[in-house]
Design a protein around this motif. Sequence first.
Motif, mmCIF file in Angstrom:
data_model
loop_
_atom_site.group_PDB
_atom_site.id
_atom_site.type_symbol
_atom_site.label_atom_id
_atom_site.label_comp_id
_atom_site.label_asym_id
_atom_site.label_seq_id
_atom_site.Cartn_x
_atom_site.Cartn_y
_atom_site.Cartn_z
ATOM 1 N N GLY A 143 18.714 16.533 -9.786
ATOM 2 C CA GLY A 143 19.315 17.380 -10.812
ATOM 3 C C GLY A 143 19.389 18.816 -10.330
ATOM 4 N N VAL A 144 20.408 19.542 -10.758
ATOM 5 C CA VAL A 144 20.578 20.940 -10.353
ATOM 6 C C VAL A 144 19.336 21.739 -10.744
ATOM 7 C CG1 VAL A 144 21.916 23.050 -10.735
ATOM 8 C CG2 VAL A 144 23.091 20.868 -10.473
ATOM 9 N N ASP A 145 18.768 21.413 -11.908
ATOM 10 C CA ASP A 145 17.603 22.152 -12.409
ATOM 11 C C ASP A 145 16.269 21.593 -11.894
ATOM 12 O OD1 ASP A 145 17.528 19.742 -13.763
ATOM 13 O OD2 ASP A 145 17.850 20.607 -15.740
ATOM 14 N N GLY A 146 16.323 20.516 -11.092
ATOM 15 C CA GLY A 146 15.097 19.949 -10.532
ATOM 16 C C GLY A 146 14.261 19.163 -11.526
ATOM 17 N N LYS A 147 14.813 18.905 -12.702
ATOM 18 C CA LYS A 147 14.013 18.226 -13.731
ATOM 19 C C LYS A 147 14.035 16.709 -13.631
ATOM 20 C CE LYS A 147 14.018 21.875 -17.088
ATOM 21 N NZ LYS A 147 13.929 22.284 -18.438
ATOM 22 N N GLY A 148 14.917 16.190 -12.747
ATOM 23 C CA GLY A 148 14.957 14.742 -12.586
ATOM 24 C C GLY A 148 15.490 14.027 -13.807
ATOM 25 N N LYS A 149 16.567 14.589 -14.380
ATOM 26 C CA LYS A 149 17.149 13.952 -15.563
ATOM 27 C C LYS A 149 18.468 13.231 -15.257
ATOM 28 C CE LYS A 149 14.095 15.505 -18.596
ATOM 29 N NZ LYS A 149 12.888 14.933 -17.968
ATOM 30 N N THR A 150 18.846 13.149 -13.977
ATOM 31 C CA THR A 150 20.094 12.468 -13.618
ATOM 32 C C THR A 150 19.907 10.950 -13.763
ATOM 33 O OG1 THR A 150 19.457 12.219 -11.314
ATOM 34 C CG2 THR A 150 20.600 14.255 -11.880
ATOM 35 N N ASP A 151 21.031 10.221 -13.771
ATOM 36 C CA ASP A 151 20.937 8.761 -13.862
ATOM 37 C C ASP A 151 20.118 8.208 -12.705
ATOM 38 O OD1 ASP A 151 22.477 8.861 -16.090
ATOM 39 O OD2 ASP A 151 24.332 8.194 -15.135
ATOM 40 N N GLN A 152 20.420 8.725 -11.498
ATOM 41 C CA GLN A 152 19.688 8.317 -10.303
ATOM 42 C C GLN A 152 18.191 8.537 -10.480
ATOM 43 O OE1 GLN A 152 20.233 6.505 -8.004
ATOM 44 N NE2 GLN A 152 21.401 7.343 -6.301
ATOM 45 N N ALA A 153 17.854 9.722 -10.993
ATOM 46 C CA ALA A 153 16.447 10.092 -11.157
ATOM 47 C C ALA A 153 15.739 9.163 -12.135
ATOM 48 C CB ALA A 153 16.342 11.540 -11.629
ATOM 49 N N GLN A 154 16.430 8.851 -13.225
ATOM 50 C CA GLN A 154 15.826 7.976 -14.225
ATOM 51 C C GLN A 154 15.549 6.599 -13.627
ATOM 52 O OE1 GLN A 154 15.552 9.011 -17.828
ATOM 53 N NE2 GLN A 154 15.704 10.972 -16.809
ATOM 54 N N LYS A 155 16.524 6.111 -12.840
ATOM 55 C CA LYS A 155 16.379 4.792 -12.213
ATOM 56 C C LYS A 155 15.181 4.763 -11.278
ATOM 57 C CE LYS A 155 20.947 3.759 -11.579
ATOM 58 N NZ LYS A 155 22.029 3.676 -10.591
ATOM 59 N N MET A 156 15.004 5.862 -10.535
ATOM 60 C CA MET A 156 13.927 5.885 -9.532
ATOM 61 C C MET A 156 12.675 6.594 -10.036
ATOM 62 S SD MET A 156 15.859 6.189 -5.886
ATOM 63 C CE MET A 156 16.814 7.677 -6.075
ATOM 64 N N LYS A 157 12.654 6.915 -11.324
ATOM 65 C CA LYS A 157 11.500 7.609 -11.909
ATOM 66 C C LYS A 157 11.115 8.864 -11.132
ATOM 67 C CE LYS A 157 9.149 3.554 -13.931
ATOM 68 N NZ LYS A 157 9.448 3.563 -15.328
ATOM 69 N N ILE A 158 12.090 9.698 -10.872
ATOM 70 C CA ILE A 158 11.830 10.951 -10.153
ATOM 71 C C ILE A 158 11.157 11.939 -11.101
ATOM 72 C CG2 ILE A 158 12.907 12.929 -9.008
ATOM 73 C CD1 ILE A 158 14.950 11.067 -7.814
ATOM 74 N N ALA A 159 10.170 12.633 -10.582
ATOM 75 C CA ALA A 159 9.379 13.555 -11.401
ATOM 76 C C ALA A 159 10.145 14.845 -11.717
ATOM 77 C CB ALA A 159 8.082 13.890 -10.677
ATOM 78 N N ASP A 160 9.634 15.554 -12.708
ATOM 79 C CA ASP A 160 10.175 16.860 -13.110
ATOM 80 C C ASP A 160 9.455 17.930 -12.291
ATOM 81 O OD1 ASP A 160 10.791 19.234 -14.308
ATOM 82 O OD2 ASP A 160 10.266 18.626 -16.340
ATOM 83 N N TYR A 161 10.194 18.569 -11.365
ATOM 84 C CA TYR A 161 9.542 19.524 -10.460
ATOM 85 C C TYR A 161 9.380 20.911 -11.083
ATOM 86 C CZ TYR A 161 10.377 15.819 -7.070
ATOM 87 O OH TYR A 161 10.406 14.618 -6.431
ATOM 88 N N THR A 162 9.870 21.075 -12.308
ATOM 89 C CA THR A 162 9.631 22.352 -12.986
ATOM 90 C C THR A 162 8.285 22.293 -13.726
ATOM 91 O OG1 THR A 162 10.685 21.705 -15.079
ATOM 92 C CG2 THR A 162 12.121 22.631 -13.373
ATOM 93 N N ASP A 163 7.689 21.101 -13.752
ATOM 94 C CA ASP A 163 6.433 20.897 -14.466
ATOM 95 C C ASP A 163 5.262 21.542 -13.713
ATOM 96 O OD1 ASP A 163 4.731 19.751 -16.368
ATOM 97 O OD2 ASP A 163 4.292 18.089 -15.022
ATOM 98 N N ALA A 164 4.471 22.333 -14.416
ATOM 99 C CA ALA A 164 3.361 23.060 -13.781
ATOM 100 C C ALA A 164 2.366 22.098 -13.127
ATOM 101 C CB ALA A 164 2.662 23.936 -14.807
ATOM 102 N N ALA A 165 2.124 20.956 -13.778
ATOM 103 C CA ALA A 165 1.167 19.987 -13.228
ATOM 104 C C ALA A 165 1.692 19.429 -11.900
ATOM 105 C CB ALA A 165 0.932 18.865 -14.231
ATOM 106 N N TRP A 166 3.016 19.161 -11.840
ATOM 107 C CA TRP A 166 3.598 18.659 -10.584
ATOM 108 C C TRP A 166 3.451 19.714 -9.496
ATOM 109 C CZ3 TRP A 166 6.995 19.856 -6.779
ATOM 110 C CH2 TRP A 166 7.319 18.812 -5.890
ATOM 111 N N GLN A 167 3.790 20.952 -9.838
ATOM 112 C CA GLN A 167 3.712 22.047 -8.862
ATOM 113 C C GLN A 167 2.296 22.177 -8.316
ATOM 114 O OE1 GLN A 167 5.964 24.290 -7.602
ATOM 115 N NE2 GLN A 167 7.775 23.637 -8.716
ATOM 116 N N LYS A 168 1.315 22.003 -9.209
ATOM 117 C CA LYS A 168 -0.076 22.170 -8.813
ATOM 118 C C LYS A 168 -0.543 21.027 -7.923
ATOM 119 C CE LYS A 168 -4.269 23.696 -10.854
ATOM 120 N NZ LYS A 168 -5.159 23.498 -11.978
ATOM 121 N N ALA A 169 -0.037 19.829 -8.197
ATOM 122 C CA ALA A 169 -0.492 18.642 -7.474
ATOM 123 C C ALA A 169 0.112 18.529 -6.073
ATOM 124 C CB ALA A 169 -0.170 17.390 -8.286
#
Length: 114
Positions: A40-66
């Motif tokens: 996704g342009v915003d990195g949130k993983g909300k595209t159809d592709q992302a949903q299919k592959m369960k791509i994480a939301d990279y704007t999420d603070a927990a993801w950034q920290k991990a």
Amino acid sequence: MNRRMWIAALAAALVPLVARAEVDKKSERTWKAKCASCHGVDGKGKTDQAQKMKIADYTDAAWQKAHSDADIKKAISEGVKREKDGVKQEMDAFKDSLSAEQIDQLVAYIRSLK
Ligand code: HEC
């Protein structure tokens, strides 16, 4: 300081800022061209592709920290191939199509998504 010195000092302070903005624009373009179709342009993983592959939301603070910069860099360079909750998650390696510098810029870009 006289006027001429002020102007020189100001210019010296602005040049790196302008150069930085250029880099950000470039990495944004690379992100849109090569990564946004899945992440996704915003990195949130909300595209159809992302949903299919369960791509994480990279704007999420927990993801950034991990994820360290090294983790992110490695994923971009070498790609991802794993399974999560029975879903295949696959991403191509970009080390042959992007320079080391471009990859570093993308790491910084991903950091700026939060
Ligand atoms: C074909 C779809 C696809 C494309 C294109 C793609 N990715 Fe991914 N990417 C994935 C999947 C699937 C994952 C694994 C799921 C996750 O971690 O969210 C992933 C994971 C990642 C991760 C996290 C790795 C980890 O350790 O968890 C990063 C960082 C990443 N991608 C960056 C990028 C960048 C930068 C680009 C563009 C140069 C890109 N991706 C292009 C599908 C893609």
